[in-house]
Design a protein around this motif. Structure first.
Motif, mmCIF file in Angstrom:
data_model
loop_
_atom_site.group_PDB
_atom_site.id
_atom_site.type_symbol
_atom_site.label_atom_id
_atom_site.label_comp_id
_atom_site.label_asym_id
_atom_site.label_seq_id
_atom_site.Cartn_x
_atom_site.Cartn_y
_atom_site.Cartn_z
ATOM 1 N N ASP A 1 53.787 38.332 42.992
ATOM 2 C CA ASP A 1 54.039 39.743 42.713
ATOM 3 C C ASP A 1 53.777 40.081 41.249
ATOM 4 N N GLN B 1 49.971 40.169 40.691
ATOM 5 C CA GLN B 1 49.344 41.374 41.231
ATOM 6 C C GLN B 1 49.667 42.594 40.383
ATOM 7 N N ALA B 2 50.891 42.675 39.866
ATOM 8 C CA ALA B 2 51.240 43.779 38.977
ATOM 9 C C ALA B 2 50.404 43.730 37.703
ATOM 10 N N ARG C 1 47.456 42.336 37.373
ATOM 11 C CA ARG C 1 46.059 42.643 37.703
ATOM 12 C C ARG C 1 45.834 44.157 37.704
ATOM 13 N N THR C 2 46.776 44.886 38.227
ATOM 14 C CA THR C 2 46.658 46.345 38.256
ATOM 15 C C THR C 2 46.681 46.933 36.848
ATOM 16 N N ARG C 3 47.487 46.350 35.978
ATOM 17 C CA ARG C 3 47.665 46.903 34.629
ATOM 18 C C ARG C 3 46.622 46.409 33.638
ATOM 19 N N THR D 1 43.445 46.538 32.360
ATOM 20 C CA THR D 1 42.259 47.383 32.391
ATOM 21 C C THR D 1 41.561 47.333 31.040
#
Length: 261
Positions: free
Chosen positions: A22, A25-26, A28-30, A32
């Motif tokens: 978890d 994945q968090a 990976r989203t952040r 950028t």
């Protein structure tokens, strides 16, 4: 040391694995374009603390590193492949980023790594590297059945990596895991079948295929921690913690929303 976990310990391992997944994945989203690696490290520290867990890295001090690691996650960019020390660097479009995270919760550790390309530019070479490590990881997991030997896993992983045309380094690879992050047995990323420790239900393994585009030789970075490709080529790394069960292997480091077991 090789640990065989009890059913109670295995239940805790599943909780730890889901937490690791978890967090990754968090992140990976952040992660950028413009994200600083030190921000990723701070976010990781906060998420670990909020979960009541402990970092396996911050006080990690093996013989090959320069002092305690001092950070909460490995952030390896482009030619960095292992033990990437977070530093003041802002990600740019097309960077290949590997996040490697190990956490302990309830006295049991789990370890996982993901590689992905940041931004809109998606170089084919980078995507091919990532794909090869992910396919090799799936092959290693498929081979991890009770009664199989560690060499069977290494052979399955190495067959995929070499068929994809990449050289394979055997200095660092997968490992046992349990009450501590790194345990026996070592699981090399290529090897001969039918050799090594025989798998038993209750054994936890962290399998981690990693690749460098055109070399099997590593070079130590100036920070005394980050391992890079000797040629400066791009790299990728995929890892899951699995539990050996009576029926095969259960992946523990899947995000909590995707778990079926």
């Amino acid at each position: 040391m090789i640990e065989i976990l009890s059913p109670t310990e295995l239940a805790r391992a599943k909780e730890t694995g889901a937490l690791v997944a978890d967090i990754l994945q968090a992140l990976r989203t952040r992660a950028t374009v413009g994200t600083n690696l030190l921000d990723i490290d701070r976010w990781t520290a906060t998420m670990i603390a909020d979960a009541g867990a402990q970092s396996c890295y911050v006080d990690y001090e093996p013989s090959f590193g320069r002092g305690p690691f001092g950070h909460y996650i490995c952030t390896s960019v482009n030619d960095a492949v292992l033990h990437g020390l977070p530093h003041d660097y802002a990600l740019v479009d097309g960077d290949l980023l590997t996040l490697d995270l190990a956490v302990s919760l309830g006295g049991v550790a789990a370890d996982s790594a993901i590689s992905f390309v940041v931004g809109d530019s998606q170089p084919a070479e980078s995507l091919a590297l990532i794909d090869a490590t992910e396919r090799a990881l799936r092959a290693g997991i498929a081979a991890a059945v009770p009664g199989a030997r560690v060499g069977d896993l290494s052979h399955a992983i190495g067959t995929v990596l070499t068929a994809a045309g990449y050289p394979v380094n055997t200095e660092f690879g997968g490992h046992g895991i349990g009450s501590t992050m790194h345990q026996d047995p070592h699981v090399a990323n290529t090897g001969r079948p039918g050799r090594g420790y025989r798998l038993r239900p209750g054994l936890l393994l962290a399998l981690e295929p990693w690749l460098m585009t055109d070399t099997a030789e590593l070079a130590m970075g100036d920070d005394g921690w980050t391992l890079r490709s000797a040629t400066g080529c791009r790299t990728a790394h995929s890892e899951h913690t699995i539990a050996i069960t009576e029926d095969g292997a259960e992946i523990l480091t899947l995000p909590s929303g995707t778990r079926t077991a």
